[in-house]
Design an enzyme around this catalytic site. Sequence first.
Site, short mmCIF file in Angstrom:
data_model
loop_
_atom_site.label_atom_id
_atom_site.label_comp_id
_atom_site.label_asym_id
_atom_site.label_seq_id
_atom_site.Cartn_x
_atom_site.Cartn_y
_atom_site.Cartn_z
N HIS A 141 0.83 -1.20 0.00
CA HIS A 141 0.00 0.00 0.00
C HIS A 141 0.87 1.26 0.00
O HIS A 141 0.63 2.18 -0.79
CB HIS A 141 -0.93 -0.01 1.21
CG HIS A 141 -1.71 1.26 1.40
ND1 HIS A 141 -2.70 1.65 0.52
CD2 HIS A 141 -1.63 2.24 2.34
CE1 HIS A 141 -3.20 2.82 0.92
NE2 HIS A 141 -2.56 3.19 2.01
N TYR A 251 -2.43 17.19 3.75
CA TYR A 251 -1.63 16.26 4.56
C TYR A 251 -0.20 16.70 4.84
O TYR A 251 0.43 16.21 5.79
CB TYR A 251 -1.64 14.84 3.97
CG TYR A 251 -0.65 14.55 2.88
CD1 TYR A 251 -0.87 14.97 1.58
CD2 TYR A 251 0.51 13.82 3.15
CE1 TYR A 251 0.04 14.68 0.58
CE2 TYR A 251 1.44 13.54 2.16
CZ TYR A 251 1.19 13.97 0.87
OH TYR A 251 2.09 13.67 -0.11
N THR A 356 -4.08 0.36 5.68
CA THR A 356 -4.67 -0.33 4.53
C THR A 356 -3.90 -1.60 4.21
O THR A 356 -2.68 -1.58 4.12
CB THR A 356 -4.67 0.61 3.31
OG1 THR A 356 -5.29 1.83 3.69
CG2 THR A 356 -5.41 -0.01 2.14
MN MN Z 1 -6.04 4.18 7.42
#
Ligand code: MN
Length: 424
Positions: A141, A251, A356
């Site tokens: 991921h 972010y 994830t």
């Molecule tokens: Mn997450």
Amino acid sequence: MISANNPALTSWLEVPANSDFPIQNLPFGVASTSENDGFVATRIGDVVINLAMLQARGYLSGLPFSFEDFQTKTLNAMMKKGKQANRSLRDRISAIFSNDHDALRFNVEDQALILSTTQAVQMVLPVAIGDYTDFYSSKEHATNVGMMFRDPANALLPNWLWLPVGYHGRSSSIVESGVSVMRPKGQLKNEGQDPVFGPSARVDFELEMGFYTFDGKPLGASISTAEAEDYIFGLSLFNDWSARDIQQWEYVPLGPFLAKNFASSISPWIVTLDALQPYATETPKQEPAVLPYLAFEGKKSYDIALEVYLQPEGGEENRICHSNFKYMYWNMAQQLAHHTVNGCNIRCGDLMGSGTISGPTPDSYGSMLELAWKGTKPLVLSDGSERKFIQDYDTVIMRGFCENGSVRIGFGEVKTQLLPATND
Ligand code: MN
């Protein structure tokens, strides 16, 4: 071996074929009915077992639990008793319902008080969640995201192979399976333009597992990888809803904020780490070698098959992902050891998200961002429609189970419908 895990056990309660809940599972949750607005429960097959009534009728005598620990809307009081007490509780329940025990089996009056069916109860959020931390521990991921958003040649940031990256999230917006989630609004920014305010156009799921902790050590002390599993109560399926467009703009420099905290969804039954022991497996090889405080011995990863289904409004379920918890580069023991290495404490009822869970193949990626590769490869559903991200009124369903030899234990599901953004 933990006696409740004995694969030879059978129950006098009926267990449908392929059930997630044979007698070897015995997960914990909180159920409510019109007459009883919260009690601690376990289940075998489709039968729900009221632990408060089990206690009241004397079946749990000698164990360190009171009626009040079970006649309550959260598992926190039960979890407060720690690993050994909860292990002995699960072993006792296993004995009561196994085929060689007759006390409750032939007591119809007690059964009427203790047993009900899954149809007759509503499952609620099982734990008053304290602090919530989300990790980022799948190498596949992290590599996929790095390739899409940064430099394909250097997809992993330099720290990623040295420590389990994580951030502190928000527990107030974690909801149980069945609770709809609203499309979030926020600042969205296209390249070369000023940001605008509006509904996110890139709502995504993240396929994760979450683990709940027991009370840890005092502030200033650390939990080693060897001790870590003694502080883990159990696991549930976890959908960490994410708004990719909000995330991309906000972010840097401090990480996820409004792209994540609008909602996360969790499955209602917590499968204990004890029940998962038969499915423990090797962690993927870690290279470069980790620092000593992150080293560990034995099997600390878990073979849990995971699936994600997308169901359009009024349509059928489409399986869009199958992955496995065992793919995680950093295991839970390492996550907990890292989390506490600086002296940070953990408390009963804290929740840790795995990050994830993507596998090595394109059909094992644990988010729409990766499955549709940033919108460049839309998924085609069975009704012919396409998806780059999640549409209004779509339902996302995650399921997970372990299987080896004769015994299959599962997690049930976390199922959530996405509703349109509100106007106010
Ligand atoms: Mn997450």
